[in-house]
Design an enzyme around this catalytic site. Structure first.
Site, PDB file in Angstrom:
ATOM      1  N   ALA A 215       0.831  -1.201   0.000  1.00 35.67           N
ATOM      2  CA  ALA A 215       0.000   0.000   0.000  1.00 35.67           C
ATOM      3  C   ALA A 215       0.865   1.250   0.000  1.00 35.67           C
ATOM      4  O   ALA A 215       1.925   1.280   0.637  1.00 35.67           O
ATOM      5  CB  ALA A 215      -0.924  -0.005   1.211  1.00 35.67           C
ATOM      6  N   PRO A 216       0.445   2.298  -0.699  1.00 36.67           N
ATOM      7  CA  PRO A 216       1.215   3.553  -0.700  1.00 36.67           C
ATOM      8  C   PRO A 216       1.333   4.127   0.708  1.00 36.67           C
ATOM      9  O   PRO A 216       0.460   3.923   1.554  1.00 36.67           O
ATOM     10  CB  PRO A 216       0.376   4.470  -1.599  1.00 36.67           C
ATOM     11  CG  PRO A 216      -0.488   3.555  -2.407  1.00 36.67           C
ATOM     12  CD  PRO A 216      -0.754   2.370  -1.534  1.00 36.67           C
TER      13      PRO A 216
ATOM     14  N   ILE B 284       4.102   5.546   4.095  1.00 36.42           N
ATOM     15  CA  ILE B 284       5.235   5.116   4.917  1.00 36.42           C
ATOM     16  C   ILE B 284       4.902   3.777   5.576  1.00 36.42           C
ATOM     17  O   ILE B 284       3.825   3.612   6.147  1.00 36.42           O
ATOM     18  CB  ILE B 284       5.554   6.179   5.984  1.00 36.42           C
ATOM     19  CG1 ILE B 284       5.908   7.512   5.298  1.00 36.42           C
ATOM     20  CG2 ILE B 284       6.689   5.726   6.892  1.00 36.42           C
ATOM     21  CD1 ILE B 284       6.020   8.673   6.267  1.00 36.42           C
TER      22      ILE B 284
ATOM     23  N   ASP C  71     -13.570   1.582  10.549  1.00 40.52           N
ATOM     24  CA  ASP C  71     -13.935   0.241  10.999  1.00 40.52           C
ATOM     25  C   ASP C  71     -13.066  -0.774  10.273  1.00 40.52           C
ATOM     26  O   ASP C  71     -12.657  -0.561   9.125  1.00 40.52           O
ATOM     27  CB  ASP C  71     -15.414  -0.029  10.704  1.00 40.52           C
ATOM     28  CG  ASP C  71     -15.924  -1.291  11.379  1.00 40.52           C
ATOM     29  OD1 ASP C  71     -15.278  -1.756  12.353  1.00 40.52           O
ATOM     30  OD2 ASP C  71     -16.956  -1.820  10.947  1.00 40.52           O
TER      31      ASP C  71
END
Length: 571
Positions: A314-315, A317, A370
């Site tokens: 995932a993009p 940090i 959630d």
């Protein structure tokens, strides 16, 4: 004899599902009384109680079946016969959707989430998506009969509330004026309004939800109802836009309490109001989050079959506790707990799981995403690049099992994908930057007022939703606000103190110094200037102590899931 045992097992599971949902409805039925009595503490405890019914009843039924059966029954033919008998029990059954998910949960509990295959579970529904009939009509129809004022008045008259209205005539005129302003010439006298008979309750509000049928289109109608300090009701807003209703049903909010004896029918109607919402999102929003998991998995399988892109990291940090990956064409991320954490993270796997459960059970005030957790989740191996496989094995090898065709992950969380706030801020223009900084500070304040201290408040731990809302999503350091000791930094004793590598004052385990937020959060001068203008109170320990006092005195701040300018009090 074998056939009788298979039917008995199926009946036992369905009885357990009925018992669970019966208690679910019992707690839900108390929502109106809690609302009218303004018993906001009980509202929060009821939410937690209702969530925990499901696992409790799954455990009871699983134990009952283990007592009834022995190992010789754990054969494929027996299990398939049980599922077949169960399917027949669900014909014309009003809660087949919930019952199928309950069956899946019992099976997974019995077999410790092993041997999970489509043929043994209700991965696909046995009922073909049929819409069950409500025991009583779901909707009540209100033809306008050339008088919209009288129509809206009848809607309010038909509510089940026992409290008096502050000024019902005023509210009726406000609602009609809002409808006429927003819908314009299309809102002729020849309209029909269909309203769900049962109010929706959440936090400190009740919601009347329905649909306006006009000559050329339909629009949602949502009327939030509040109760004042004198125990009188008033309508706070009139919502007629599908996107605004979608925000009210957003993934960062607590689950609604609405009495729904046949939830599939309710979800079907809600989907007409919010066509961009999936069944998984709507089931979850009305508190059926376990079936929401089932629907989300079905949606995932359908997406996999109709896409061909590769899973990627995932993009953003990389986290110190979670490894996160996603499918670029898919609107969710997958989060797995790493085997080892960075030294500065003083948490365990058990604590991380507890934090995520806390978020599920707490009032999320529209500011915490959630998450739905899964065990033994299976992905197609050919959709994973070698680089991603290497990354996952490097950080979470104990959680990964590989075969030639599949990637098995023993435990993961699925969460709506958002743009990480740090990336959003880098790309934002001046207006977007100001709005994001405002939203970031509001998120921290609203969470704090709901007794949640975010802990790690770095921008990378927040995301921006498609509606532009700033939402927190990294939970390993959250705590209750009342557990934190907010302090001012004491003045230095000597000039040399400020130059020392270590602080000149003692720091306890739960001590937090808000003055330090400016140093580690606001490196960008433009963001620092905006933050000082919009949220400088967050740097003052007294502000945080005041919030703690409010919580200890039972005060719960209002957080509205609709725009402030939509409220009648601001018109």
């Amino acid at each position: 004899m074998a056939v009788e045992m298979e039917e008995l097992v199926a009946q036992t599971i369905l009885q357990g599902s009925d018992a669970m949902y019966g208690r679910f409805l019992d707690v839900t039925a108390g929502a109106q009384e809690r609302f009218e009595q303004r018993d906001w503490k009980s509202v929060q405890s009821a939410l937690k109680t209702r969530i925990n019914f499901y696992d409790h009843h799954v455990a009871l039924v699983s134990q009952q079946l283990k007592t009834m059966l022995d190992k010789q029954h754990a054969t494929r033919s027996f299990l398939m016969a049980v599922k077949n008998s169960y399917s027949h029990l669900l014909d014309d059954y009003p809660r087949y959707d919930i019952a199928e998910s309950f069956f899946n949960s019992v099976y997974c509990r019995m077999f410790d989430h092993r041997n999970i295959r489509r043929d043994k579970l209700f991965v696909n529904s046995s009922q073909g998506g049929r819409i069950p009939k409500y025991p009583t009509p779901l909707l009540k129809r209100y033809p306008s009969q050339h008088n919209l004022i009288q129509t809206v008045e009848r809607i309010l008259d038909d509510t089940p509330f026992t409290l008096p209205w502050v000024n019902k005539a005023r509210d009726v005129h406000r609602i009609v004026e809002a409808m006429q302003h927003r819908l314009g010439p299309q809102l002729t006298n020849e309209v029909t309004i269909d309203m769900i008979r049962e109010p929706f309750f959440r936090n400190k509000a009740a919601y009347l939800i329905g649909r306006i049928d006009m000559a050329n289109q339909t629009r949602p109608l949502v009327l939030p109802i509040l109760v004042n300090s004198h125990g009188e009701l008033y309508v706070d807003a009139c919502i007629t836009d599908s996107d605004d209703v979608s925000v009210i049903f957003g993934f960062a909010r607590s689950y609604f309490m609405v009495y729904a004896p046949a939830p599939a029918a309710l979800v079907d109607f809600l989907n007409q109001l919010m066509p961009h919402k999936t069944p998984a999102q709507l089931y979850t929003a009305i508190g059926c989050q376990k079936h929401g998991k089932t629907e989300l998995y079905r949606e995932f399988l359908q997406h996999i079959e109709n896409s061909d892109d590769q899973f990627v990291v995932a993009p953003g940090i990389k986290g110190m506790v979670m490894s996160v990956f996603t499918l670029p064409s898919y609107g969710f991320v997958f989060k797995i707990i790493k085997d080892k954490f960075a030294p500065q993270k003083d948490v365990t796997h058990a604590i991380v799981k507890e934090k995520y459960q806390l978020v599920k059970e707490h009032d999320r005030v529209g500011r915490m995403a959630d998450t739905l957790d899964y065990r033994n989740f299976i992905f197609p191996r050919d959709r994973f690049s070698d680089e991603l496989i290497e990354e996952l094995l490097d950080v979470a090898e104990s959680n990964i099992k590989l075969t030639s065709k599949e990637v098995h992950i023993r435990h993961l969380y699925m969460e709506r994908r958002m743009i990480p706030l740090n990336i959003y801020l880098e790309q934002a223009d001046d207006d977007e930057l100001r709005e994001a900084v405002q939203g970031y500070g509001d998120a921290i304040k609203q969470l704090a007022a709901a007794n949640i201290f975010a802990g790690d408040m770095l921008f990378k731990n927040f995301g921006v939703s498609r509606h532009g809302r700033v939402i927190f999503y990294d939970y390993d350091e959250i705590s209750y606000l009342t557990e934190v000791n907010f302090r001012h930094i004491p003045p230095p004793r000597f000039p040399e103190d400020e130059m020392a590598a270590e602080p000149w004052y003692s720091v306890g385990e739960y001590d937090v110094f808000p003055e330090e937020f400016r140093t580690f959060l606001l490196i960008n001068p433009k963001i620092r200037a905006l933050f000082d203008e919009l949220h400088s109170d967050l740097f003052d320990a007294e502000y945080w102590k005041g919030l703690q006092t409010n919580i200890q005195q039972g005060q719960f701040n209002d957080v509205f899931p609709y725009r402030e300018e939509s409220r009648f009090s601001n018109l």
